[in-house]
Each structure stands twice: as C-alpha cells, then as structure tokens.
Design an enzyme around this catalytic site. Sequence first.
Site, mmCIF file in Angstrom:
data_model
loop_
_atom_site.group_PDB
_atom_site.id
_atom_site.type_symbol
_atom_site.label_atom_id
_atom_site.label_comp_id
_atom_site.label_asym_id
_atom_site.label_seq_id
_atom_site.Cartn_x
_atom_site.Cartn_y
_atom_site.Cartn_z
ATOM 1 N N TYR A 47 1.326 -7.576 6.496
ATOM 2 C CA TYR A 47 2.685 -6.749 6.748
ATOM 3 C C TYR A 47 3.371 -7.369 7.765
ATOM 4 O O TYR A 47 4.467 -6.761 7.990
ATOM 5 C CB TYR A 47 2.232 -5.404 7.114
ATOM 6 C CG TYR A 47 1.184 -4.562 5.968
ATOM 7 C CD1 TYR A 47 1.164 -5.297 4.724
ATOM 8 C CD2 TYR A 47 0.605 -3.549 6.296
ATOM 9 C CE1 TYR A 47 0.282 -4.547 3.835
ATOM 10 C CE2 TYR A 47 -0.066 -2.707 5.557
ATOM 11 C CZ TYR A 47 -0.344 -3.214 4.081
ATOM 12 O OH TYR A 47 -1.212 -2.698 3.319
ATOM 13 N N HIS A 105 -8.448 -7.888 2.212
ATOM 14 C CA HIS A 105 -7.374 -7.397 1.766
ATOM 15 C C HIS A 105 -7.349 -7.390 0.135
ATOM 16 O O HIS A 105 -7.166 -6.490 -0.552
ATOM 17 C CB HIS A 105 -6.069 -7.831 2.198
ATOM 18 C CG HIS A 105 -5.037 -7.110 2.081
ATOM 19 N ND1 HIS A 105 -4.008 -7.034 3.021
ATOM 20 C CD2 HIS A 105 -4.651 -6.016 1.202
ATOM 21 C CE1 HIS A 105 -2.977 -6.505 2.651
ATOM 22 N NE2 HIS A 105 -3.176 -5.563 1.570
HETATM 23 N N1 LIG Z 1 -4.925 -2.592 0.219
HETATM 24 C C1 LIG Z 1 -3.798 -2.825 -0.523
HETATM 25 O O1 LIG Z 1 -3.666 -3.645 -1.216
HETATM 26 C C2 LIG Z 1 -2.701 -1.952 -0.079
HETATM 27 C C3 LIG Z 1 -1.530 -2.168 -1.201
HETATM 28 C C4 LIG Z 1 -0.601 -1.185 -1.178
HETATM 29 C C5 LIG Z 1 -0.360 -0.288 -0.075
HETATM 30 N N2 LIG Z 1 -1.197 -0.237 0.873
HETATM 31 C C6 LIG Z 1 -1.346 0.812 2.058
HETATM 32 O O2 LIG Z 1 -1.214 2.103 1.613
HETATM 33 C C7 LIG Z 1 -0.069 2.632 2.062
HETATM 34 C C8 LIG Z 1 0.765 3.645 1.311
HETATM 35 O O3 LIG Z 1 0.917 2.903 0.135
HETATM 36 P P1 LIG Z 1 2.419 2.530 -0.519
HETATM 37 O O4 LIG Z 1 3.301 2.381 0.661
HETATM 38 O O5 LIG Z 1 2.201 1.744 -1.602
HETATM 39 O O6 LIG Z 1 2.908 4.011 -1.266
HETATM 40 P P2 LIG Z 1 2.878 5.429 -0.918
HETATM 41 O O7 LIG Z 1 2.514 5.825 0.366
HETATM 42 O O8 LIG Z 1 2.380 6.201 -2.383
HETATM 43 O O9 LIG Z 1 4.381 5.853 -1.403
HETATM 44 C C9 LIG Z 1 5.527 5.248 -0.268
HETATM 45 C C10 LIG Z 1 6.847 5.754 -0.888
HETATM 46 O O10 LIG Z 1 6.740 7.242 -1.014
HETATM 47 C C11 LIG Z 1 7.741 7.747 -0.420
HETATM 48 N N3 LIG Z 1 7.534 9.140 0.119
HETATM 49 C C12 LIG Z 1 6.279 9.039 1.080
HETATM 50 N N4 LIG Z 1 5.879 10.610 1.374
HETATM 51 C C13 LIG Z 1 6.694 11.289 0.502
HETATM 52 C C14 LIG Z 1 6.805 12.379 0.257
HETATM 53 N N5 LIG Z 1 6.336 13.412 0.910
HETATM 54 N N6 LIG Z 1 7.828 12.895 -0.833
HETATM 55 C C15 LIG Z 1 8.356 12.086 -1.511
HETATM 56 N N7 LIG Z 1 8.416 10.562 -1.090
HETATM 57 C C16 LIG Z 1 7.564 10.096 -0.423
HETATM 58 C C17 LIG Z 1 8.230 6.778 0.657
HETATM 59 O O11 LIG Z 1 9.660 7.056 1.017
HETATM 60 P P3 LIG Z 1 10.424 7.288 2.251
HETATM 61 O O12 LIG Z 1 10.157 5.885 3.116
HETATM 62 O O13 LIG Z 1 11.836 7.348 1.841
HETATM 63 O O14 LIG Z 1 9.891 8.616 2.907
HETATM 64 C C18 LIG Z 1 7.785 5.554 0.075
HETATM 65 O O15 LIG Z 1 9.026 5.029 -0.666
HETATM 66 C C19 LIG Z 1 0.836 1.261 2.495
HETATM 67 O O16 LIG Z 1 1.816 1.694 3.198
HETATM 68 C C20 LIG Z 1 -0.208 0.278 2.982
HETATM 69 O O17 LIG Z 1 -0.576 0.655 4.336
HETATM 70 C C21 LIG Z 1 -2.369 -1.103 0.753
#
Ligand SMILES: NC(=O)c1ccc[n+]([C@@H]2O[C@H](COP(=O)([O-])OP(=O)(O)OC[C@H]3O[C@@H](n4cnc5c(N)ncnc54)[C@H](OP(=O)(O)O)[C@@H]3O)[C@@H](O)[C@H]2O)c1
Length: 272
Positions: A47, A105
């Site tokens: 990241y 990861h």
């Molecule tokens: N281990 C892995 O391979 C892996 C892969 C992917 C992700 N991750 C981790 O998991 C975390 C979360 O996953 P993600 O970022 O893929 O997806 P997520 O948390 O499901 O979704 C993030 C998106 O949803 C929006 N959002 C967040 N809260 C909201 C709410 N209450 N209402 C409406 N929209 C909302 C955000 O927009 P806004 O910014 O506009 O609020 C952003 O565009 C990552 O940041 C990372 O730390 C790990």
Amino acid sequence: MQFVEANGARIPAIGLGTWELRGRTCARLVEQALKLGYRHIDTAQIYENEREVGDGLRASGVRRAELFVTTKIWTTHFAPNDLERSTRESLAKLRLTEVDLLLLHWPNPQVPLAETLGALAHVRKLGMSRHIGVSNFTVALIEEATAICPEPLACDQVEYHPYLDQTKVLEACARHGMAVIAYSPVAKGRIKNDPTLARIGQAHGKTAAQVSLRWLVQQNVAAIPRTSKIERLSENIDIFDFTLSDEEMRQIFQMGSAKGRLTDFGFAPKWD
Ligand SMILES: NC(=O)c1ccc[n+]([C@@H]2O[C@H](COP(=O)([O-])OP(=O)(O)OC[C@H]3O[C@@H](n4cnc5c(N)ncnc54)[C@H](OP(=O)(O)O)[C@@H]3O)[C@@H](O)[C@H]2O)c1
C-alpha cells in the site's frame, strides 16, 4: 468494541482498512479513526503508506498497548532473508518495535510455503510481530499451512461481504482456531445501494453499510472497512448497539454466492 479471539490473538472486531489512502489524507484518517474509538489499523507493504499510518498512530496519542496494527508482507519478499529484511523495513516505517499481526499478503507458489512460513514464525520468535497469519488463502492452502507452520496462525484475511459465500473458508478457519478478517466488507461501496440491506437497516435506524458490518461481526468475523471520508469513520464503527435477528441474518446469507467476488484474481496463483 468487541474482539475476535483466535489462537491467542485478541483482534478488535472493526478496524480501518487503508488501501489507497496516501500521504496526509492517510495520516489524518488514521489519527481521526483512533480518536473516534478505532483500535485496529490494517496496512500492507504494497500500500506504500506504512510511514503515514505510523504518523497517524503517533498523532492520535493512543497508547501503543491499546492498538492492534496489522501489516502484510508482499509476495516478492517471501524468501526467508527477504521476509525478515522487509519486516524490519516495515517496522522502521511504522516506527514500531513490533506489529500485532503480520500476514503473508497472497499465496506465492514460486517460494516453498514451508520456507516462507518458517521465516514468518522466526520473525515472530524474534519479537517483530505478536501474531502471524495469512491472507487470500484457499481451504486447501489453509490445511497445508496449518500442517507445516511451526507457530499457530491467527487468521486468514479474505474478501467477505453479503454478496460472497465464504462458508468453506469460515469452516476451515474454525477447524484450526483461526479468525476470519473480512476485507472489502462493504463490497467496495456497492452495499450502499442494496435494497435488502437498506430495508433491514431501516428497522434498526442503521444504513446498509452498517448492516453489512454488523452481519460480519455477528458471525465472529472481524471487518476492516476503508473510507476516505471522516464522517463515514463514525458510521462504520457505530454497529455495536443493535442486533440482527436470526431471520435477518438468514436473509443476508441468502444474498451470497460463490460468484460474488469483487477482487481481481488475475495475478493470483493457480493453486486451486
Ligand atoms: N488482504 C488483501 O488482499 C486485501 C485486499 C483488499 C483490501 N484489503 C484491506 O481491506 C480494506 C477494505 O477493503 P476495500 O478497501 O477493498 O473495500 P471496502 O472497505 O469494502 O470499500 C471501500 C469503499 O467503500 C466506500 N465506503 C466505505 N464505507 C462506506 C459507507 N459506510 N457507506 C458507503 N460507502 C462506503 C469507500 O468510499 P469513500 O472513501 O468515499 O468512503 C470506498 O470506496 C482495504 O482498505 C485493505 O486494508 C485487503
């Protein structure tokens, strides 16, 4: 805050995901999240924000002992010497002497899993991480990893939200005392417009996103929603004052399918 307990780890049930958060925005969101009551922050080498996450941790003034910080080792650092070196680099960027959870990861079939897990267990023994675990591991890989890892694995961090059925991974983790940590827990924002979740939420005075997070936490799964908006930080942690009924849980389970994955597995290994 609730906790998910797994092989000695006590993981705060809601954490802040930081993928794509960069620079001052990242530091500010981490600081604000901690001021609002978050205690679990999820970052990763890939990241490229560990330094800013560290800035946010310090600016918050929260005591180190109260924090639960996860970072993840990228697949190009899976050879044992690289794993140890890159972990030291992560700790230097975060300005921590140890993280709480250190994850592989993604699986990487180019390096023997036994070597990588041996190195992961070794850095734990050296005191660089309190707990270790994996991410994006399939059931077959969970079985292989738990059989060969010299130290207990605390979790598998995988994509999980109401559109994706993860029953088999949940069962495999439960068999081995591992937690599931749900990434993309609000389906990358798609949950917001879901009519079923919005309807269920209305009955509790909650949003569709809060229903999705509550559904995960009620399964004893930890979730790490990411937001770049300060106002959504509060929304995403304000899920501990209501309970979904068995019928509501069942309705949400019915939305899931094996095809609901949003992550592009295009670069992932062909091990399954
Ligand atoms: N281990 C892995 O391979 C892996 C892969 C992917 C992700 N991750 C981790 O998991 C975390 C979360 O996953 P993600 O970022 O893929 O997806 P997520 O948390 O499901 O979704 C993030 C998106 O949803 C929006 N959002 C967040 N809260 C909201 C709410 N209450 N209402 C409406 N929209 C909302 C955000 O927009 P806004 O910014 O506009 O609020 C952003 O565009 C990552 O940041 C990372 O730390 C790990």
